[in-house]
Design an enzyme around this catalytic site. Structure first.
Site, PDB file in Angstrom:
ATOM      1  N   ASN A  85     -28.592  68.914 -26.626  1.00 48.44           N
ATOM      2  CA  ASN A  85     -27.560  69.096 -27.504  1.00 48.44           C
ATOM      3  C   ASN A  85     -28.244  70.610 -27.885  1.00 48.44           C
ATOM      4  O   ASN A  85     -27.014  71.150 -28.239  1.00 48.44           O
ATOM      5  CB  ASN A  85     -26.960  68.179 -28.832  1.00 48.44           C
ATOM      6  CG  ASN A  85     -26.254  68.846 -29.931  1.00 48.44           C
ATOM      7  OD1 ASN A  85     -24.918  69.507 -29.695  1.00 48.44           O
ATOM      8  ND2 ASN A  85     -27.315  69.410 -31.063  1.00 48.44           N
ATOM      9  N   SER A 136     -21.000  73.075 -21.490  1.00 48.49           N
ATOM     10  CA  SER A 136     -19.467  73.619 -22.357  1.00 48.49           C
ATOM     11  C   SER A 136     -18.431  73.724 -21.020  1.00 48.49           C
ATOM     12  O   SER A 136     -18.782  73.623 -19.565  1.00 48.49           O
ATOM     13  CB  SER A 136     -20.219  74.958 -22.788  1.00 48.49           C
ATOM     14  OG  SER A 136     -19.471  76.088 -22.807  1.00 48.49           O
ATOM     15  N   TYR A 149     -24.789  82.113 -20.085  1.00 47.41           N
ATOM     16  CA  TYR A 149     -24.677  80.990 -20.935  1.00 47.41           C
ATOM     17  C   TYR A 149     -24.155  80.221 -20.055  1.00 47.41           C
ATOM     18  O   TYR A 149     -24.138  79.158 -19.942  1.00 47.41           O
ATOM     19  CB  TYR A 149     -23.093  81.384 -22.634  1.00 47.41           C
ATOM     20  CG  TYR A 149     -23.369  80.573 -23.230  1.00 47.41           C
ATOM     21  CD1 TYR A 149     -24.131  79.294 -23.630  1.00 47.41           C
ATOM     22  CD2 TYR A 149     -21.880  79.190 -22.801  1.00 47.41           C
ATOM     23  CE1 TYR A 149     -23.662  78.480 -24.918  1.00 47.41           C
ATOM     24  CE2 TYR A 149     -21.432  78.493 -23.830  1.00 47.41           C
ATOM     25  CZ  TYR A 149     -22.187  78.117 -24.162  1.00 47.41           C
ATOM     26  OH  TYR A 149     -22.405  76.762 -25.088  1.00 47.41           O
ATOM     27  N   LYS A 153     -25.013  76.403 -18.770  1.00 48.27           N
ATOM     28  CA  LYS A 153     -24.403  74.520 -18.724  1.00 48.27           C
ATOM     29  C   LYS A 153     -23.853  74.272 -17.461  1.00 48.27           C
ATOM     30  O   LYS A 153     -23.813  73.777 -17.182  1.00 48.27           O
ATOM     31  CB  LYS A 153     -23.270  75.709 -19.787  1.00 48.27           C
ATOM     32  CG  LYS A 153     -23.506  76.258 -20.799  1.00 48.27           C
ATOM     33  CD  LYS A 153     -24.832  75.240 -21.416  1.00 48.27           C
ATOM     34  CE  LYS A 153     -24.078  74.557 -22.910  1.00 48.27           C
ATOM     35  NZ  LYS A 153     -25.337  73.833 -24.137  1.00 48.27           N
TER      36      LYS A 153
HETATM   37  N1  LIG Z   1     -20.216  75.706 -30.674  1.00 48.12           N
HETATM   38  C1  LIG Z   1     -19.911  75.640 -29.225  1.00 48.12           C
HETATM   39  O1  LIG Z   1     -18.734  76.002 -29.362  1.00 48.12           O
HETATM   40  C2  LIG Z   1     -19.660  74.518 -28.307  1.00 48.12           C
HETATM   41  C3  LIG Z   1     -19.062  75.019 -27.429  1.00 48.12           C
HETATM   42  C4  LIG Z   1     -19.896  74.161 -26.376  1.00 48.12           C
HETATM   43  C5  LIG Z   1     -20.889  73.451 -25.853  1.00 48.12           C
HETATM   44  N2  LIG Z   1     -21.345  73.309 -27.526  1.00 48.12           N
HETATM   45  C6  LIG Z   1     -23.290  73.542 -26.685  1.00 48.12           C
HETATM   46  O2  LIG Z   1     -23.388  72.634 -28.019  1.00 48.12           O
HETATM   47  C7  LIG Z   1     -24.625  72.643 -28.255  1.00 48.12           C
HETATM   48  C8  LIG Z   1     -24.967  72.798 -29.795  1.00 48.12           C
HETATM   49  O3  LIG Z   1     -24.435  73.869 -29.936  1.00 48.12           O
HETATM   50  P1  LIG Z   1     -23.835  74.288 -31.776  1.00 48.12           P
HETATM   51  O4  LIG Z   1     -22.264  74.780 -32.197  1.00 48.12           O
HETATM   52  O5  LIG Z   1     -24.028  73.140 -32.972  1.00 48.12           O
HETATM   53  O6  LIG Z   1     -25.112  75.131 -32.330  1.00 48.12           O
HETATM   54  P2  LIG Z   1     -25.183  75.283 -33.379  1.00 48.12           P
HETATM   55  O7  LIG Z   1     -26.512  77.168 -33.316  1.00 48.12           O
HETATM   56  O8  LIG Z   1     -25.124  75.313 -34.540  1.00 48.12           O
HETATM   57  O9  LIG Z   1     -26.703  74.672 -33.020  1.00 48.12           O
HETATM   58  C9  LIG Z   1     -28.114  75.081 -31.893  1.00 48.12           C
HETATM   59  C10 LIG Z   1     -29.129  74.205 -32.674  1.00 48.12           C
HETATM   60  O10 LIG Z   1     -30.172  74.257 -31.409  1.00 48.12           O
HETATM   61  C11 LIG Z   1     -31.492  74.721 -31.816  1.00 48.12           C
HETATM   62  N3  LIG Z   1     -32.553  75.089 -31.112  1.00 48.12           N
HETATM   63  C12 LIG Z   1     -31.900  76.737 -30.305  1.00 48.12           C
HETATM   64  N4  LIG Z   1     -32.937  77.079 -30.629  1.00 48.12           N
HETATM   65  C13 LIG Z   1     -34.193  76.076 -29.528  1.00 48.12           C
HETATM   66  C14 LIG Z   1     -35.280  75.755 -29.263  1.00 48.12           C
HETATM   67  N5  LIG Z   1     -36.017  76.383 -28.702  1.00 48.12           N
HETATM   68  N6  LIG Z   1     -36.251  74.343 -29.987  1.00 48.12           N
HETATM   69  C15 LIG Z   1     -35.552  74.064 -30.566  1.00 48.12           C
HETATM   70  N7  LIG Z   1     -34.047  73.716 -30.913  1.00 48.12           N
HETATM   71  C16 LIG Z   1     -33.519  74.899 -30.366  1.00 48.12           C
HETATM   72  C17 LIG Z   1     -31.072  75.932 -32.770  1.00 48.12           C
HETATM   73  O11 LIG Z   1     -32.234  75.960 -33.576  1.00 48.12           O
HETATM   74  C18 LIG Z   1     -29.583  74.809 -33.581  1.00 48.12           C
HETATM   75  O12 LIG Z   1     -29.968  74.522 -34.380  1.00 48.12           O
HETATM   76  C19 LIG Z   1     -25.603  73.643 -27.517  1.00 48.12           C
HETATM   77  O13 LIG Z   1     -25.990  73.981 -26.456  1.00 48.12           O
HETATM   78  C20 LIG Z   1     -24.196  74.601 -27.384  1.00 48.12           C
HETATM   79  O14 LIG Z   1     -24.110  75.660 -25.828  1.00 48.12           O
HETATM   80  C21 LIG Z   1     -21.352  74.922 -28.527  1.00 48.12           C
END
Ligand SMILES: NC(=O)c1ccc[n+]([C@@H]2O[C@H](COP(=O)([O-])OP(=O)(O)OC[C@H]3O[C@@H](n4cnc5c(N)ncnc54)[C@H](O)[C@@H]3O)[C@@H](O)[C@H]2O)c1
Length: 244
Positions: A85, A136, A149, A153
């Site tokens: 994730n 995504s 990004y 993905k």
């Molecule tokens: N929020 C959105 O709109 C959205 C949409 C589509 C996909 N996503 C995907 O969902 C996933 C979670 O996103 P989110 O919105 O919760 O983001 P977020 O920023 O809230 O959480 C991401 C987490 O990943 C951790 N992280 C970052 N780099 C890291 C590393 N090197 N090692 C370990 N952990 C690491 C961060 O500390 C953070 O807690 C991501 O892959 C994101 O691309 C998010």
């Protein structure tokens, strides 16, 4: 008790990366509510509600990925579900994108998914399991200002297919979910940008953002025995964006 086709009567163990982020927190709660023993893994080593254990993980290091899996199997005895994730974003048009920023996103999102999956393989191959990757909408359709990004993905969508084929023989299913915009720390800046959000909403047929628990529910279903014949697939949780 989580549903375990391989070893009935034992709680399944899930390792969730990016566990202290917006979607990660929802994943820990959802999986715990469905009987999983949840191990939260993130840079800060935090333990969100629902998680039984927390491990510190930096996806940029293969050693750190292997240590997170080792700690999980030492504490919980097994690993049934890996949710890849964790992820980062870097917005900006490609002509201005610094190479080191591009490389940093590739290293966490794509290489990190590879490293964690590879690290989990030996533990999972013993009795089968499931991997669910976070893709995504940006990996399914072209979104300007989101090249690196989106490329990572899209690559995760393809890696999901290839791993599904490679690891079917040891009963590891590999799937992905592809959400559109979800309120979380990752999107906090754009959620406050009224102009950006108006344009974004116009691209979503169902006309709203995705709640973190809606992403978590799709992940939980993909990992469940109800989805026992689903592998290599990416479920769009996007209100219809990707079918336009
Ligand atoms: N929020 C959105 O709109 C959205 C949409 C589509 C996909 N996503 C995907 O969902 C996933 C979670 O996103 P989110 O919105 O919760 O983001 P977020 O920023 O809230 O959480 C991401 C987490 O990943 C951790 N992280 C970052 N780099 C890291 C590393 N090197 N090692 C370990 N952990 C690491 C961060 O500390 C953070 O807690 C991501 O892959 C994101 O691309 C998010």
């Amino acid at each position: 008790m989580a549903d375990d086709a391989h070893d009935p009567g034992r709680a399944l163990v899930a390792l969730v990366t990016g566990a202290t982020g917006g979607i990660g927190t929802a994943l820990c709660a959802e999986l715990a509510a469905h009987g999983y023993t949840v191990v939260a893994a993130d840079l800060d080593g935090g333990r969100p509600p629902g998680a039984r254990h927390a491990v510190t993980l930096d996806l940029r290091s293969g050693e750190s990925c292997r240590a997170a899996v080792e700690e999980t199997t030492e504490r919980c005895g097994r690993l049934d579900l890996l949710v890849n994730n964790a992820g980062i974003n870097a917005r900006g048009r490609t002509e201005h994108m610094p190479e080191d920023v591009w490389g940093g996103v590739v290293d966490v999102n794509l290489n990190g998914t590879f490293r964690m999956s590879q690290a989990a393989y030996p533990a999972m191959a013993q009795r089968g399991g499931s991997i669910v990757n976070l893709a995504s909408t940006g990996g399914l359709v072209a979104i300007g200002g989101s090249a690196v990004y989106g490329v990572t993905k899209a690559a995760i969508v393809h890696l999901t297919k290839v791993l599904a084929v490679e690891w079917a023989a040891v009963d590891i299913r590999v799937n992905a979910v592809a959400p559109t915009i979800v309120p979380s720390p990752m999107t906090a800046d754009v959620l406050d940008d009224a102009e950006y959000m108006a344009a974004k909403m116009a691209t979503i047929p169902l006309g709203r953002v995705v709640a973190p628990h809606e992403v978590a529910a799709a992940v939980r279903w993909l990992a469940s025995t109800d989805a026992a014949m689903v592998t290599g697939h990416t479920i769009a949780v996007d209100g219809g964006v990707s079918v336009l």
